[in-house]
Design an enzyme around this catalytic site. Structure first.
Site, mmCIF file in Angstrom:
data_model
loop_
_atom_site.group_PDB
_atom_site.id
_atom_site.type_symbol
_atom_site.label_atom_id
_atom_site.label_comp_id
_atom_site.label_asym_id
_atom_site.label_seq_id
_atom_site.Cartn_x
_atom_site.Cartn_y
_atom_site.Cartn_z
ATOM 1 C CG ASN A 1 31.950 -19.938 -7.018
ATOM 2 O OD1 ASN A 1 31.115 -20.207 -7.878
ATOM 3 N ND2 ASN A 1 32.399 -20.842 -6.169
ATOM 4 C CE1 TYR B 1 34.170 -27.873 -12.978
ATOM 5 C CE2 TYR B 1 32.346 -26.554 -13.760
ATOM 6 C CZ TYR B 1 33.199 -26.927 -12.748
ATOM 7 O OH TYR B 1 33.067 -26.373 -11.504
ATOM 8 C CG HIS C 1 27.152 -23.768 -9.906
ATOM 9 N ND1 HIS C 1 27.477 -22.471 -9.593
ATOM 10 C CD2 HIS C 1 28.072 -24.526 -9.247
ATOM 11 C CE1 HIS C 1 28.537 -22.439 -8.826
ATOM 12 N NE2 HIS C 1 28.931 -23.678 -8.584
HETATM 13 C C1 HEM Z 1 36.806 -30.082 -7.601
HETATM 14 C C2 HEM Z 1 35.821 -29.275 -7.355
HETATM 15 C C3 HEM Z 1 34.658 -29.080 -8.269
HETATM 16 C C4 HEM Z 1 33.993 -29.961 -9.061
HETATM 17 C C5 HEM Z 1 34.270 -31.450 -9.238
HETATM 18 C C6 HEM Z 1 32.944 -29.228 -9.738
HETATM 19 C C7 HEM Z 1 32.030 -29.770 -10.622
HETATM 20 C C8 HEM Z 1 31.037 -29.082 -11.255
HETATM 21 C C9 HEM Z 1 30.083 -29.662 -12.158
HETATM 22 C C10 HEM Z 1 30.018 -31.132 -12.538
HETATM 23 C C11 HEM Z 1 29.286 -28.672 -12.599
HETATM 24 C C12 HEM Z 1 28.118 -28.785 -13.566
HETATM 25 C C13 HEM Z 1 28.617 -28.494 -14.953
HETATM 26 C C14 HEM Z 1 27.556 -28.655 -15.999
HETATM 27 O O1 HEM Z 1 26.704 -29.543 -15.885
HETATM 28 O O2 HEM Z 1 27.586 -27.871 -16.989
HETATM 29 C C15 HEM Z 1 29.747 -27.452 -12.001
HETATM 30 C C16 HEM Z 1 29.226 -26.210 -12.251
HETATM 31 C C17 HEM Z 1 29.816 -25.043 -11.833
HETATM 32 N N1 HEM Z 1 30.893 -24.919 -10.995
HETATM 33 FE FE1 HEM Z 1 31.938 -26.399 -10.181
HETATM 34 N N2 HEM Z 1 32.990 -27.923 -9.354
HETATM 35 C C18 HEM Z 1 34.029 -27.784 -8.461
HETATM 36 C C19 HEM Z 1 34.437 -26.632 -7.856
HETATM 37 C C20 HEM Z 1 34.072 -25.377 -8.241
HETATM 38 C C21 HEM Z 1 34.716 -24.164 -7.830
HETATM 39 C C22 HEM Z 1 35.905 -24.088 -6.903
HETATM 40 C C23 HEM Z 1 34.078 -23.142 -8.479
HETATM 41 C C24 HEM Z 1 34.347 -21.673 -8.433
HETATM 42 C C25 HEM Z 1 35.500 -21.141 -8.082
HETATM 43 C C26 HEM Z 1 33.026 -23.724 -9.285
HETATM 44 C C27 HEM Z 1 32.170 -23.015 -10.087
HETATM 45 C C28 HEM Z 1 31.182 -23.586 -10.849
HETATM 46 C C29 HEM Z 1 30.247 -22.810 -11.644
HETATM 47 C C30 HEM Z 1 30.201 -21.295 -11.787
HETATM 48 C C31 HEM Z 1 29.398 -23.729 -12.249
HETATM 49 C C32 HEM Z 1 28.229 -23.407 -13.163
HETATM 50 C C33 HEM Z 1 28.696 -23.293 -14.585
HETATM 51 C C34 HEM Z 1 27.561 -22.876 -15.465
HETATM 52 O O3 HEM Z 1 27.028 -21.767 -15.252
HETATM 53 O O4 HEM Z 1 27.180 -23.648 -16.355
HETATM 54 N N3 HEM Z 1 33.042 -25.079 -9.108
HETATM 55 N N4 HEM Z 1 30.793 -27.733 -11.170
#
Ligand code: HEM
Length: 490
Positions: A133, A343, A60
């Protein structure tokens, strides 16, 4: 997000505030150089420039954000004691960051990819982050698979490009992905803008009311602008000519006063029904059909203010699914459980240990009170207040009241498969989604999938992938096999 200083009046200065005499010629030993180490203006400028970037989000990375207002429109006190949801008409400030998933920071907006929907509610009981999402489901159902999945979406270590072989190898080995892949390659896989798509909390969350009664909840945000999508051809053209299309659309709409809004709805399951529901309600690859748990409208979300500074407020924004408030908590969903760790850890690496106290991230309607202190970038906001608890000096104390209610667990520890309920398999909802599509949309779905699958080099990967779609719906599988064979010329 002003600091109170006028950054335009007065002379140019160094970081320490001393006036700068020359910002266009470096100080040199004679007109022809070389340059002098005593030119601190030059040295400070070059050194600061070298440190302008922080690591981009590992997923993202590409996104845009805006502030807004959430307004409660229905009484939900029977389901949750969350203060920001306590009264019809109550307003809460929000910040929403939209994103794509796989592309890096400089990638194009108009691509086939889920869109992130990260929403921060600045409530009087702390910030509540709902990090979802634009899709109600996800590719996998256990957090331990996430890094492998993302590695296949990102650049291959040898070629440096995204490789169709890797993407389809993973998906074909993970049949639970068929539902989300069907969604992604259908019409909604490329939204025309961030304004013209729905948002979802995706996971199941716990709500608990004042009496301690528990409910399982799913969030839906229905766009009031109407759904609009791009075809693959439209998106390919737009991504090439206007990579910032979604980001600019959002900013300009808000500048024009055309504030995008979403109708906020929830599906509510009384906790006792979870054990016998026909689908495992904590399986992120499944939806709860509306017929089982109808959506209830509870609020309105409007975006009405652009950030002043993209780096400070969007790049440094940090959302965590672990940021709950009283009356809201996690479910046992194994994806969500992994995310509760991931996160905060990412923020400490990417933005630093004090990430949560930056202006965009800190509570706006209350303050953070605890014994955490110091670290890189600490601003001394606690003054001389004591940094331990309990203390005899009137410091803040624990409440003794957990934010959410206890959940019953059973069984031995182990690397278990996620339990299947009566109607669960990896394919049933994917088949339903396929059959729900119009004939035209099915055609586009097959063409979109085949176009990508035909880029795969290895026959065994193609066969395994097609086999999964056939298990969702026989005709779906047959049509895809034929379309891929035609494109691959075999
Ligand atoms: C176990 C599964 C998942 C892991 C380990 C994971 C991990 C991460 C990580 C490390 C980030 C970066 C955060 C940052 O640097 O600020 C991120 C961003 C994000 N993830 Fe996940 N994620 C997973 C599943 C999901 C799922 C299922 C969704 C949605 C239903 C999702 C939605 C998002 C969104 C929207 C962002 C961006 C947040 C922002 O705008 O700063 N992720 N994710």
């Amino acid at each position: 997000m002003s600091t109170g200083y006028d950054h335009t009046a007065g002379p140019l200065t160094t970081e320490s505030g001393a006036p700068i005499a020359s910002n266009n010629q470096s100080e040199a030993a004679g007109p022809g150089g070389p340059l002098l180490i005593q030119d601190q203006v030059l040295l400070e400028k070059l050194a600061h420039f070298n440190r302008e970037r922080i690591p981009e989000r590992v997923v993202h990375a590409r996104g845009a954000g805006a502030y807004g207002t959430f307004t409660v429109t229905a009484d939900v006190t029977a389901y949750t004691r969350a203060a920001f949801l306590s009264e019809v008409g109550k307003e809460t400030e929000t910040f929403l960051r939209f994103s794509t998933v796989a592309g890096s920071l400089g990638s194009a907006d108009a691509v086939r990819d889920p869109r992130g929907w990260a929403l921060k509610f600045y409530t009087e009981e702390g910030n509540y982050d709902l990090v979802g999402n634009n899709t109600p489901v996800f590719f996998i159902r256990d957090a331990i698979k996430f890094p492998d999945f993302i590695h296949t979406q990102k650049r291959d270590p040898y070629t440096g490009s995204q490789e169709a072989d890797n993407v389809w190898d993973f998906w074909s080995h993970s049949p639970e992905s068929v539902h989300q892949v069907t969604w992604l390659f259908g019409d909604r896989g490329i939204p025309a803008s961030y304004r013209h798509m729905d948002g979802f909390g995706s996971h199941t969350y716990q709500w608990v009311n004042e009496a301690g009664e528990q409910f399982w909840v799913k969030y839906h945000f229905k766009t009031d602008q109407g759904i609009r999508n791009l075809t693959q051809a439209e998106a390919d053209a737009l991504a090439g000519t206007d990579p910032d299309s979604h980001q600019r659309d959002l900013r300009e709409a808000i500048e024009r006063g055309e504030y995008p809004s979403w109708t906020v709805q929830v599906q509510i399951m009384p906790a006792a029904e979870a054990a016998t529901y026909r689908f495992n309600p904590f399986d992120l690859t499944k939806v709860w059909p509306n017929a089982d748990y109808p959506r209830i409208t509870i609020g309105k979300l409007e975006l009405n203010r652009n950030p002043e500074n993209v780096f400070a407020e969007v790049e440094q924004s940090a959302f965590s699914p672990a940021h709950f408030v009283p009356g809201i908590g996690p479910s046992p969903d194994k994806m969500l459980q992994g995310r509760l760790f991931a996160y905060g850890d990412a923020h400490r690496y990417r933005v630093g240990v004090n990430a949560d106290q930056l202006p965009v991230n800190r509570p706006h309607a209350t303050v953070a009170r605890n014994g955490n202190r110091d670290g890189l970038g600490y601003d001394g906001r606690h003054g001389r207040s004591r940094n331990y608890e309990p203390n005899s000096f009137g410091g803040p104390a624990e409440t003794g009241r957990p934010l959410w209610a206890p959940v019953q667990v059973a069984g031995a520890t182990g690397a278990w498969e996620t339990p299947r309920h009566a109607e669960d398999d990896d394919f049933v909802q994917a088949g339903n989604l396929y059959r729900l599509m119009s004939a035209d949309e099915q055609d586009r779905l097959i063409a979109n999938l085949a176009g990508f699958l035909a880029k795969v080099g290895r026959d065994d990967i193609v066969e395994r992938a097609v086999g999964n779609f056939a298990k969702a719906d026989e005709q779906y599988g047959k049509r895809l096999a034929a379309a891929v064979a035609e494109l691959r010329g075999r």
